[in-house]
Write a protein that holds these residues in place. Structure first.
Motif, PDB file in Angstrom:
ATOM      1  N   ARG A 112       0.864  -1.182   0.000  1.00 48.15           N
ATOM      2  CA  ARG A 112       0.000   0.000   0.000  1.00 48.15           C
ATOM      3  C   ARG A 112       0.898   1.229   0.000  1.00 48.15           C
ATOM      4  NH1 ARG A 112      -3.007  -0.334   4.812  1.00 48.15           N
ATOM      5  NH2 ARG A 112      -4.665  -1.485   3.734  1.00 48.15           N
ATOM      6  N   ILE A 113       0.690   2.118  -0.977  1.00 50.34           N
ATOM      7  CA  ILE A 113       1.555   3.293  -1.136  1.00 50.34           C
ATOM      8  C   ILE A 113       0.740   4.557  -0.911  1.00 50.34           C
ATOM      9  CG2 ILE A 113       3.178   4.486  -2.631  1.00 50.34           C
ATOM     10  CD1 ILE A 113       3.474   1.903  -4.212  1.00 50.34           C
ATOM     11  N   THR A 114       1.209   5.397   0.003  1.00 54.14           N
ATOM     12  CA  THR A 114       0.547   6.667   0.294  1.00 54.14           C
ATOM     13  C   THR A 114       1.468   7.811  -0.107  1.00 54.14           C
ATOM     14  OG1 THR A 114      -0.579   5.677   2.200  1.00 54.14           O
ATOM     15  CG2 THR A 114      -0.532   8.085   2.075  1.00 54.14           C
ATOM     16  N   PRO A 115       1.028   8.673  -1.038  1.00 54.16           N
ATOM     17  CA  PRO A 115       1.894   9.803  -1.445  1.00 54.16           C
ATOM     18  C   PRO A 115       1.699  11.028  -0.548  1.00 54.16           C
ATOM     19  CG  PRO A 115      -0.018   9.661  -2.888  1.00 54.16           C
ATOM     20  CD  PRO A 115      -0.147   8.543  -1.900  1.00 54.16           C
ATOM     21  N   TYR A 116       2.772  11.782  -0.374  1.00 56.84           N
ATOM     22  CA  TYR A 116       2.728  13.065   0.330  1.00 56.84           C
ATOM     23  C   TYR A 116       3.331  14.113  -0.598  1.00 56.84           C
ATOM     24  CZ  TYR A 116       2.126   9.954   4.322  1.00 56.84           C
ATOM     25  OH  TYR A 116       1.675   8.972   5.171  1.00 56.84           O
ATOM     26  N   THR A 117       2.618  15.211  -0.768  1.00 50.73           N
ATOM     27  CA  THR A 117       3.068  16.242  -1.700  1.00 50.73           C
ATOM     28  C   THR A 117       3.534  17.516  -1.010  1.00 50.73           C
ATOM     29  OG1 THR A 117       0.778  16.974  -1.998  1.00 50.73           O
ATOM     30  CG2 THR A 117       1.625  15.369  -3.573  1.00 50.73           C
ATOM     31  N   ASP A 118       3.666  17.457   0.307  1.00 47.20           N
ATOM     32  CA  ASP A 118       4.234  18.592   1.037  1.00 47.20           C
ATOM     33  C   ASP A 118       5.019  18.057   2.216  1.00 47.20           C
ATOM     34  OD1 ASP A 118       2.495  19.092   3.761  1.00 47.20           O
ATOM     35  OD2 ASP A 118       1.282  18.194   2.179  1.00 47.20           O
ATOM     36  N   GLY A 119       6.008  18.826   2.636  1.00 45.72           N
ATOM     37  CA  GLY A 119       6.925  18.375   3.668  1.00 45.72           C
ATOM     38  C   GLY A 119       6.292  18.228   5.031  1.00 45.72           C
ATOM     39  N   LYS A 120       5.309  19.051   5.343  1.00 43.92           N
ATOM     40  CA  LYS A 120       4.691  18.982   6.669  1.00 43.92           C
ATOM     41  C   LYS A 120       3.965  17.660   6.874  1.00 43.92           C
ATOM     42  CE  LYS A 120       1.539  21.378   9.808  1.00 43.92           C
ATOM     43  NZ  LYS A 120       0.625  22.545   9.993  1.00 43.92           N
ATOM     44  N   SER A 121       3.132  17.259   5.900  1.00 44.92           N
ATOM     45  CA  SER A 121       2.379  16.011   6.052  1.00 44.92           C
ATOM     46  C   SER A 121       3.307  14.806   6.066  1.00 44.92           C
ATOM     47  CB  SER A 121       1.339  15.875   4.926  1.00 44.92           C
ATOM     48  OG  SER A 121       1.969  15.814   3.656  1.00 44.92           O
ATOM     49  N   ASP A 234      14.486  22.315   7.290  1.00 49.10           N
ATOM     50  CA  ASP A 234      13.338  23.221   7.392  1.00 49.10           C
ATOM     51  C   ASP A 234      12.755  23.593   6.035  1.00 49.10           C
ATOM     52  OD1 ASP A 234      13.378  23.277  10.138  1.00 49.10           O
ATOM     53  OD2 ASP A 234      14.440  25.190  10.305  1.00 49.10           O
ATOM     54  N   ARG A 235      13.606  23.762   5.025  1.00 49.01           N
ATOM     55  CA  ARG A 235      13.101  24.235   3.735  1.00 49.01           C
ATOM     56  C   ARG A 235      12.134  23.243   3.093  1.00 49.01           C
ATOM     57  NH1 ARG A 235      18.477  23.129   3.231  1.00 49.01           N
ATOM     58  NH2 ARG A 235      19.197  21.579   1.716  1.00 49.01           N
ATOM     59  N   TYR A 236      12.267  21.959   3.419  1.00 50.52           N
ATOM     60  CA  TYR A 236      11.351  20.976   2.864  1.00 50.52           C
ATOM     61  C   TYR A 236       9.966  21.077   3.498  1.00 50.52           C
ATOM     62  CZ  TYR A 236      15.429  18.900   0.697  1.00 50.52           C
ATOM     63  OH  TYR A 236      16.558  18.698  -0.066  1.00 50.52           O
ATOM     64  N   VAL A 237       9.901  21.682   4.664  1.00 51.56           N
ATOM     65  CA  VAL A 237       8.630  21.847   5.381  1.00 51.56           C
ATOM     66  C   VAL A 237       8.066  23.251   5.193  1.00 51.56           C
ATOM     67  CG1 VAL A 237       7.527  21.788   7.659  1.00 51.56           C
ATOM     68  CG2 VAL A 237       9.303  20.109   7.077  1.00 51.56           C
ATOM     69  N   ARG A 238       8.936  24.247   5.276  1.00 52.29           N
ATOM     70  CA  ARG A 238       8.486  25.645   5.270  1.00 52.29           C
ATOM     71  C   ARG A 238       8.629  26.334   3.918  1.00 52.29           C
ATOM     72  NH1 ARG A 238      11.561  27.547  10.874  1.00 52.29           N
ATOM     73  NH2 ARG A 238      10.534  26.054  12.274  1.00 52.29           N
ATOM     74  N   GLY A 239       9.409  25.770   3.026  1.00 51.40           N
ATOM     75  CA  GLY A 239       9.635  26.403   1.743  1.00 51.40           C
ATOM     76  C   GLY A 239      10.821  27.336   1.779  1.00 51.40           C
ATOM     77  N   THR A 240      10.955  28.132   0.716  1.00 47.92           N
ATOM     78  CA  THR A 240      12.062  29.078   0.604  1.00 47.92           C
ATOM     79  C   THR A 240      11.546  30.499   0.727  1.00 47.92           C
ATOM     80  OG1 THR A 240      11.867  29.332  -1.799  1.00 47.92           O
ATOM     81  CG2 THR A 240      13.166  27.468  -0.997  1.00 47.92           C
ATOM     82  N   GLU A 241      12.463  31.448   0.715  1.00 44.23           N
ATOM     83  CA  GLU A 241      12.068  32.853   0.784  1.00 44.23           C
ATOM     84  C   GLU A 241      11.294  33.279  -0.442  1.00 44.23           C
ATOM     85  OE1 GLU A 241      15.597  35.096   1.379  1.00 44.23           O
ATOM     86  OE2 GLU A 241      15.928  34.383   3.443  1.00 44.23           O
ATOM     87  N   TRP A 242      11.502  32.590  -1.555  1.00 43.55           N
ATOM     88  CA  TRP A 242      10.876  33.012  -2.800  1.00 43.55           C
ATOM     89  C   TRP A 242       9.757  32.090  -3.257  1.00 43.55           C
ATOM     90  CZ3 TRP A 242      12.030  29.097  -6.267  1.00 43.55           C
ATOM     91  CH2 TRP A 242      13.174  28.346  -6.005  1.00 43.55           C
ATOM     92  N   GLY A 243       9.336  31.161  -2.396  1.00 44.03           N
ATOM     93  CA  GLY A 243       8.201  30.323  -2.782  1.00 44.03           C
ATOM     94  C   GLY A 243       8.123  29.031  -1.993  1.00 44.03           C
ATOM     95  N   SER A 244       7.083  28.267  -2.269  1.00 36.67           N
ATOM     96  CA  SER A 244       6.882  26.995  -1.585  1.00 36.67           C
ATOM     97  C   SER A 244       7.867  25.950  -2.105  1.00 36.67           C
ATOM     98  CB  SER A 244       5.447  26.509  -1.797  1.00 36.67           C
ATOM     99  OG  SER A 244       5.194  26.324  -3.182  1.00 36.67           O
ATOM    100  N   TRP A 245       8.005  24.855  -1.360  1.00 43.32           N
ATOM    101  CA  TRP A 245       8.857  23.737  -1.769  1.00 43.32           C
ATOM    102  C   TRP A 245       7.937  22.585  -2.127  1.00 43.32           C
ATOM    103  CZ3 TRP A 245      14.390  23.680  -1.418  1.00 43.32           C
ATOM    104  CH2 TRP A 245      14.974  22.474  -1.811  1.00 43.32           C
ATOM    105  N   ARG A 246       7.757  22.352  -3.416  1.00 39.38           N
ATOM    106  CA  ARG A 246       6.860  21.282  -3.882  1.00 39.38           C
ATOM    107  C   ARG A 246       7.666  20.005  -4.105  1.00 39.38           C
ATOM    108  NH1 ARG A 246       5.029  17.391  -4.895  1.00 39.38           N
ATOM    109  NH2 ARG A 246       3.555  16.752  -6.513  1.00 39.38           N
ATOM    110  N   ASP A 247       7.366  18.995  -3.306  1.00 36.36           N
ATOM    111  CA  ASP A 247       8.129  17.761  -3.356  1.00 36.36           C
ATOM    112  C   ASP A 247       7.172  16.586  -3.223  1.00 36.36           C
ATOM    113  OD1 ASP A 247      10.407  16.114  -3.468  1.00 36.36           O
ATOM    114  OD2 ASP A 247      11.541  17.491  -2.184  1.00 36.36           O
TER     115      ASP A 247
END
Length: 471
Positions: A112-121, A234-247
């Motif tokens: 079973r595979i669960t995807p996460y598209t943001d660092g916080k989740s 932190d940048r994977y959770v909070r993003g950068t100064e110039w935008g979000s971090w989409r991963d």
């Protein structure tokens, strides 16, 4: 006398440069990699000699993970699979055989595979699994920072170690070069085993600094694993100064976790020279779905480049679509040509890149490939809200490739990476939905705007492309 010494130095120096050039040529490397090194050595010999020592030596014939160790761990994985070998769909059987032949990858059924598209989740999911750990926790990251995010994970691991849970950590010595030594030493004092992969003992005198372990793996009690593109920072959770971090990151429950376990334990054995075995590391896995996947670790040592070969084969045999997300596009000539041929043949080829990345130099080199891609009919999408760091390859309706590898020379040639090849229609449809959702936040590049970009920009792109195999 001084003149004789000068001549002697020049002769020795010239012979050394010519000798290195001869070694590069006789290595029979890809010409795209050979030529930049020769250019650098000829026109900037001093700089070229230093850079070649650090970044250019071909260590592919060495083996950091012995065949014996790899075979022993693979056998242990196979013994743990008491449900037999799954039947690979005919359309994917050659690819599965290729992965078995090049990297001994075992097909695993029912994960079973669960995807996460943001660092916080993703971070919350990882911490929740760690809190439930009973026997062991295995953590492997390229970057494990000592910032707020890293300290949260450290505290969770220390708490489990105090409860008697086995905690093992592998981190990349280059990726964590900015982390204070006290960060890992503090965990060691708490009973956590933490080691640097390919430890750089003398940075000024090592040729292995160019070989990085870019894998992101977590395995909890052998039952649940995590794989993907997110490091611990932190940048994977909070993003950068110039935008979000989409991963994108993935939780794998079931037999797929055993595949991640085998990859981790191979690296652990290579790093610590200690082999870990036992049924408790490969517990019986319940069938949770009908999917089949193969965990594919790849690295710079050994004859085959498993991920490059597998991606090229999958792309060449696509019939409907090839959708790609990657933060950096510096492909091999074979893969680049395969994508263009597919687009010319009418296959839906889409390449999603960040509108702005964390490296201007890599951006320039990546963009140099887009002219021919657009002429061939490839749809180029620039992700606008922030930095797109996701790694995703979707082929037709039933193959999805997820993991840590970017579509560039470094991931395919120099890094230790790990991807999962998932053969499942439902999962592919879910990830296609994620891709389409991201596409709604992209700017679709048009030939008119792209081919009219400033000429100095084109020159800079072309210059950086020459050095793309070295980036």
């Amino acid at each position: 006398m001084q003149q004789i010494l000068t001549y002697a130095f020049l002769v020795i120096y010239t012979v050394t440069i010519l000798g290195i050039v001869l070694v590069i040529i006789t290595d029979n490397r890809n010409p795209l990699k050979t030529l930049p090194w020769i250019i650098v050595l000829v026109f900037a010999p001093v700089v070229g000699l230093v850079f070649y020592f650090f970044f250019g030596q071909n260590l592919s014939k060495q083996r950091i993970i012995s065949r014996r160790t790899r075979k022993r761990i693979t056998m242990q994985l196979e013994e743990a699979l008491d449900d037999g070998r799954p039947d690979i769909p005919d359309e994917h059987l050659p690819l599965a055989r290729l992965l078995a032949a090049t990297i001994h990858s075992v097909p695993l059924y029912g994960s079973r595979i669960t995807p996460y598209t943001d660092g916080k989740s993703k971070m919350e999911a990882l911490l929740a699994e760690i809190a439930r750990a009973k026997h062991h926790i295995h953590i492997q990251y390229y970057i494990f920072c000592d910032d707020t995010t890293g300290c949260r994970l450290r505290d969770a691991l220390v708490a489990k170690a105090r409860q008697g849970v086995e905690v093992r950590i592998l981190y990349d010595d280059v990726g964590c070069s900015g982390v204070k030594k006290s960060f890992f030493e503090g965990m060691r004092r708490e009973g956590i085993e933490a080691f640097a992969f390919l430890h750089v003992k003398f940075p000024l005198f090592t040729s292995k600094v160019n070989y990085r372990n870019h894998r992101k793996i977590a395995v909890i009690d052998g039952c649940v694993g995590f794989i993907g593109g997110m490091n611990i920072a932190d940048r994977y959770v909070r993003g950068t100064e110039w935008g979000s971090w989409r991963d994108t990151h993935f939780r794998i429950e079931g037999s797929g976790a055993a595949g991640l376990q085998a990859s981790f334990l191979s690296d652990w054995s290579a790093t610590t020279k200690r082999h870990i075995a036992g049924a408790e590391y490969y517990p019986a896995a319940e069938r949770l779905t009908d999917d089949i996947l193969q965990i594919v670790p790849s690295g710079p040592f050994g004859k085959w480049r498993a991920l490059l070969q597998a991606d090229s084969y999958a792309v060449s045999n696509a019939r409907k679509r090839i959708w790609i997300q990657t933060p950096y596009y510096l492909p091999s000539d074979v893969l680049n040509s395969a994508l263009q041929v597919a687009a010319l043949a009418g296959i839906d080829v889409r390449l999603m890149l960040p509108a702005r990345s964390d490296s201007k130099v890599v951006d320039l080199a990546s963009h140099s490939y887009l002219d021919d891609m657009m002429k061939a009919g490839v749809k180029i999408l620039f992700y606008k809200p922030g930095f797109l760091h996701s790694k995703l390859l979707i082929i037709d309706d039933s193959l999805t490739v997820i993991g840590s590898a970017n579509m560039d020379f470094r991931s395919f040639e120099h890094n230790f990476e790990v991807n999962a090849f998932v053969y499942d229609r439902e999962f592919t449809a879910r990830m296609a939905g994620v891709f389409e959702d991201d596409a709604s936040r992209c700017h679709a590049l048009t030939p008119g705007e792209w081919f009219n970009r400033p000429r100095p920009r084109r020159w800079a792109e072309s210059l950086m492309r020459v050095f793309s195999p070295l980036l």
